[in-house]
Design an enzyme around this catalytic site. Structure first.
Site, short mmCIF file in Angstrom:
data_model
loop_
_atom_site.label_atom_id
_atom_site.label_comp_id
_atom_site.label_asym_id
_atom_site.label_seq_id
_atom_site.Cartn_x
_atom_site.Cartn_y
_atom_site.Cartn_z
N GLY A 8 60.59 13.75 -21.66
CA GLY A 8 61.79 14.20 -20.95
C GLY A 8 62.60 13.01 -20.44
N SER A 9 63.28 13.21 -19.33
CA SER A 9 64.31 12.26 -18.89
C SER A 9 63.78 10.92 -18.41
CB SER A 9 65.16 12.89 -17.79
OG SER A 9 65.89 13.99 -18.30
N THR A 10 62.49 10.81 -18.10
CA THR A 10 61.98 9.49 -17.73
C THR A 10 62.11 8.52 -18.91
OG1 THR A 10 59.73 10.23 -18.30
CG2 THR A 10 60.37 10.32 -15.98
#
Length: 634
Positions: A290-292
């Site tokens: 995801g966004s990490t």
């Protein structure tokens, strides 16, 4: 003629005798010099016996010397069948004391062997049972010292430490990985017996066992207890399927703390399912990050100078079309016009698709490879996974787009924290490690120290500085604001990854993550939190995982003695937030003057006099609007 023949025969016989004598001398010399040890050993084997004494396993301690794995002294039953005069009676009495089968015990005491260890019923006996056996006083029945592995913190750090079998052999975790170091050299009591096995009245020889090497870990047990506590709280509050937290020194690769749920008690590992005890989630679990993962895309674009963080803009209308596929932003209607810094703060997917496109497939994938994704990190633990990446030859525009914001690929938590550590530490990728030193068991003297292992330089220090600034801004102004700590510089990034099963995304089932670090200008610790499918809460990493990371970082402030800073990035407050203001300086003012300046605060005065000579907190640091101020008058 006759005497001549006689003399010839005598000379021949004499010569033969000389040759035989020389052969005998050579043979005796060979036996005494070259074969002595072998023949002596064979001879001793006929009348020498040994009662084994098991060595203690090496200790495992944390970086400050706290014992994480030790040994308890127990005793085990050993019989010498040749010395037992009444096997039926001995077998009957031992079977009653051990509550075991008589026939099995009789097989032990009559077995055709020099020494028989009674296993498993005779292993690791309690004091009471050992005392009963000792009182029997039977010849050929011995109780020998044996150590049992003991983990004083029970479930704490269980997946990292692992566990051992009944013979003290490492079966998982560090116990398995460093089994050769931890295993000591057994000792023995040597005695002499006749051909029937009867003990002779000769001097016994005691050979002391040698304990295994002590492992000193990079783990800080105080920080470890902090993350264990946070995981317990998360389980109680959110009832997730799984959860994990790990902390690393980003400048060395040292693992400072690591834990996951479900976990187990290393002392009683037999009571747990195999999938629980053998799955160390921080190194084994793979999932879409995801966004990490956007940190990786951002750092690559900044290094290649395909974007300018402060000058370039992107308009987010809520979605972006990529080769016929529509990719949505998490915010309905989008974020409108943004700088690249705001794209990062807002964790805008369409914005990161744009950033990925500025790089192109080959360039982005080259950085993903440089950061170590798709390969094992080399951490000194068993069971590490390598993750899954797209085949670059099969990547089209959609695959490039989804990879840019961390979807469609699979990584491990340790790959994540290692890569982000490189992005914020000045650009250097390190091999993570958990054993820092090898110590001699008796004196604790250093045998070998493990030094940080640099793998490669991924990005420049200038790019790394920009990445830190952007991630500090995420915490101050963006999706990571729940990790903000007043008077401390914290950077980080949230992640909300939809889970996949059988090739399809699950509805309403996410892994919520946050990766944070501090101080943002010179990081000393990086923390990664991942909560798998929490219940009864909004499914965003900033809502669930960021506050957990904040709690861990708050603990790290005291444990690692991290100093506050006057150069923190101001945060944006909402009406729900507790507001903080900068503390004014009142030192040197009179009591009445100080009251006017500190109006609205709760003030506690101490001392005599009318002049302020000390204040806490100090000026320029941020304090709660309605906080308590301590004033010393003199």
């Amino acid at each position: 003629m006759f005497f001549s023949e006689v003399h010839d025969r005598m000379r021949f016989v004499f010569l033969i005798c000389i040759i035989i004598l020389i052969a005998i001398i050579i043979k005796v010399f060979y036996i005494q010099v070259f074969s002595y040890e072998k023949l002596n050993s064979l001879a001793e084997g006929l009348w020498s016996r040994e009662l084994p004494i098991k060595a203690d396993r090496g200790l495992i301690v944390d970086r400050n010397g706290k014992v994480l794995a030790s040994n308890l002294t127990t005793v085990s039953l050993v019989v010498v069948p040749g010395q037992i005069k009444e096997p039926e009676k001995v077998a009957k009495d031992l079977a009653e004391i051990l509550d075991s089968d008589y026939k099995d015990m009789l097989l032990h005491v009559t077995k055709s062997t020099s020494i028989e260890r009674v296993h498993p019923e005779g292993r690791r006996l309690s004091y009471d049972i050992a005392e009963k056996i000792n009182k029997l006083g039977y010849d050929g029945v011995y109780l020998l010292k044996e150590s049992k592995r003991y983990y004083p913190y029970e479930t704490v750090l269980s997946h990292v430490l692992g566990y051992v079998g009944i013979d003290n052999q490492g079966l998982s975790g560090l116990e398995l990985y460093y089994d050769d170091y931890l295993t000591g050299a057994d000792g023995a009591i040597k005695y002499f017996s006749d051909g029937k096995g009867n003990k002779l009245e000769l001097t016994e020889v005691y050979e002391a066992p040698t304990s295994g090497i002590t492992l000193q870990l990079t783990i800080d047990m105080d920080l470890q207890m902090a993350i264990e506590n946070e995981l317990d709280n998360a389980i109680a509050k959110y009832n997730p399927e799984q959860a994990l937290i790990m902390a690393m020194n980003p400048n060395t690769g040292e693992i400072l703390a690591m834990a996951s749920r479900p976990n187990f008690n290393s002392n009683d590992y037999q009571k747990y399912k195999t999938e629980v005890i053998n799955r160390n989630l921080p190194i084994w679990m793979t999932y879409e990050p995801g966004s990490t993962f956007k940190i990786i895309t951002l750092s690559a674009a900044l290094e290649e100078k395909t974007i300018n963080l402060f000058e370039d803009t992107f308009h987010d209308g809520g979605a972006i079309n990529v080769d016929g596929a529509t990719i949505h932003c998490w915010k309905a209607g989008g974020h409108g016009s943004q700088t690249m810094l705001q794209v990062v703060e807002n964790s805008c997917n369409p914005g990161f698709v744009h950033i990925g496109n500025t790089l192109g497939t080959e360039k982005l994938m080259s950085y993903i490879d440089k950061y170590g994704f798709g390969n094992k990190t080399g951490v000194d633990l068993n069971g590490e996974s390598s993750g899954i990446l797209f085949d670059i030859n099969k990547m089209g525009p959609v695959e490039l787009a989804t990879t840019s914001f961390g979807q469609g690929i699979s990584v491990t938590p340790i790959q994540q924290i290692r890569a982000v550590s490189a992005a914020i530490n000045g650009g250097t990728l390190y091999t993570p490690y958990i054993v820092g030193s090898f110590l001699e068991s008796e004196t604790n003297s250093l045998i070998k120290k493990i030094n940080p292992q640099k793998v490669r330089q991924v990005i420049s220090s200038e790019t790394s500085k920009l990445v830190r600034h952007a991630l500090e801004s995420v915490v101050a102004n963006g999706s990571g604001k729940n990790a903000y700590i007043e008077n401390y510089r914290v950077g980080g990034k949230t992640g909300t990854a939809q889970k996949v099963k059988d090739g399809k995304y699950l509805s309403g089932n996410y892994i919520l993550s946050f990766i944070g670090f501090m101080p943002a200008d010179s990081p000393e610790i990086a923390v990664y939190v991942a909560i798998d499918n929490p219940k009864g809460v909004t499914q965003f990493g900033g809502v669930v995982s960021a506050p957990i990371a904040k709690s861990v970082l708050n603990s790290a402030i005291e444990i690692l003695d991290i100093k506050p800073s006057l150069e923190t990035m101001p945060r944006e407050y909402t009406w729900l937030d507790v507001k903080y203001v900068k503390m004014p300086n009142v030192i040197g003012l009179s009591k009445e003057e100080a009251k006017k300046v500190l109006k609205g605060f709760k003030v506690e005065y101490s001392g005599s006099g009318d002049t302020v000579i000390y204040q806490s907190p100090e000026s320029e640091y941020y304090v709660e609007e309605t906080g308590t101020i301590k004033i010393l008058l003199g």
